[in-house]
Design a protein around this motif. Structure first.
Motif, short mmCIF file in Angstrom:
data_model
loop_
_atom_site.label_atom_id
_atom_site.label_comp_id
_atom_site.label_asym_id
_atom_site.label_seq_id
_atom_site.Cartn_x
_atom_site.Cartn_y
_atom_site.Cartn_z
N CYS A 156 41.28 38.24 55.70
CA CYS A 156 40.83 38.11 54.38
C CYS A 156 39.49 38.82 54.40
O CYS A 156 39.04 39.74 53.33
N GLU A 160 37.88 42.96 52.94
CA GLU A 160 36.72 43.50 52.21
C GLU A 160 36.12 44.82 52.78
O GLU A 160 34.94 45.14 52.03
N GLU A 167 39.81 46.11 41.71
CA GLU A 167 40.48 44.83 41.16
C GLU A 167 41.92 44.85 41.72
O GLU A 167 42.99 44.50 40.96
N TRP A 169 45.04 43.07 43.69
CA TRP A 169 45.57 41.73 43.78
C TRP A 169 45.85 41.58 45.32
O TRP A 169 46.47 42.38 45.94
N ILE A 170 45.95 39.95 45.88
CA ILE A 170 46.13 39.61 47.21
C ILE A 170 46.92 38.45 47.17
O ILE A 170 46.69 37.44 46.68
N VAL A 182 38.39 32.48 51.16
CA VAL A 182 38.61 33.61 50.86
C VAL A 182 36.98 34.54 50.21
O VAL A 182 36.39 33.67 50.01
N SER A 185 34.64 37.10 45.88
CA SER A 185 35.09 38.26 44.80
C SER A 185 36.34 37.97 44.35
O SER A 185 37.02 38.58 43.63
N TRP A 186 37.18 36.97 45.07
CA TRP A 186 38.52 36.64 44.87
C TRP A 186 38.63 35.46 43.92
O TRP A 186 38.28 34.31 44.27
N THR A 187 39.49 35.45 42.91
CA THR A 187 39.81 34.47 41.96
C THR A 187 41.11 34.11 42.15
O THR A 187 42.25 34.99 42.09
N TYR A 202 45.67 35.74 44.52
CA TYR A 202 44.30 36.25 44.21
C TYR A 202 44.17 37.49 43.34
O TYR A 202 44.94 38.46 43.78
N ARG A 203 43.09 37.38 42.52
CA ARG A 203 42.71 38.84 41.86
C ARG A 203 41.11 39.12 42.30
O ARG A 203 40.32 38.21 42.19
N ARG A 204 41.28 40.17 42.85
CA ARG A 204 39.88 40.64 43.35
C ARG A 204 38.78 41.06 41.94
O ARG A 204 39.62 42.00 41.32
#
Length: 210
Positions: A156, A160, A167, A169-170, A182, A185-187, A202-204
């Motif tokens: 992870c 980066e 933006e 997706w992970i 993580v 910056s990942w939500t 996750y969404r960056r």
């Protein structure tokens, strides 16, 4: 994505040839829907269950078309192949095991997807450490490292270092007992549990430096 365990794969005997297929991978949706592909008889190697893949790609329905995909620890390539079937622009599969990589390459040819699907035989962590070869970052990443080997967090972190679109997706799958740290910056967007594994999408979020 492929479900793996921490035990090493057994090595084939000299002159034994490639392992025989032990099962089938079914593409769920899109261009290659219902196509069945062989899966090698290799310890710890089996496709992500249909239910999990269907759930994940329902979440990604508007994201997959046109995406540039990175499938790390690809194994059977189940998620990357599903993404190509659903309109991804291209996918790069990273798999260390030579026999497994060749089987994946054969399946790409069977689907007629060799132009959009590229294979890199390499250790995923070392591959990420080397840095991206071009400036065209990935918008969708599948990350399913072997369980209980401490690979999730360093992968992870290395993603980066120029690998991800602003933006991206992970999708990260780990053993359920692990909640990997993580990047900030990942939500977390959604998660799904199946057996002893948990998948998290996750969404960056773009930062000022992107």
């Amino acid at each position: 994505m492929t479900r793996r365990r921490s035990s090493p794969r057994s090595r084939p005997r000299p002159g034994a040839g490639p392992p025989k297929g032990s099962g089938r991978l079914r593409i769920i949706g899109g261009e290659f829907r219902r196509r069945l592909l062989p899966v090698l008889d290799s310890p710890g190697l089996r496709p992500t269950p249909d239910r999990v893949r269907e759930t994940l790609f329902n979440w990604l329905a508007t994201t997959t078309p046109g995406a540039r995909v990175l499938d790390l620890f690809a194994g059977t390539g189940a998620l990357g192949l599903e993404a190509l079937s659903r309109g991804a622009r291209e996918a790069l599969f990273v798999e260390r095991d030579g026999l497994v990589a060749r089987a994946l390459e054969d399946n790409l040819r069977t689907l007629g997807a060799s132009e959009r699907g590229r294979l890199r035989q390499a250790d995923a962590l070392a591959f990420l450490a080397a840095g991206p070869a071009d400036a065209d970052a990935f918008s969708l990443v599948f990350l399913d490292p072997p369980f209980r080997q401490g690979l999730a967090e360093p992968c992870c972190e290395r993603l980066e270092r120029g690998w991800l679109a602003a933006e991206a997706w992970i999708y990260l799958e780990t053993e359920t007992t692990l909640e990997a740290r993580v990047p900030a910056s990942w939500t977390l967007h959604r998660e799904v549990r199946a057996g002893d594994s948990t998948g998290r999408l996750y969404r960056r979020l773009a930062t000022s430096g992107d």
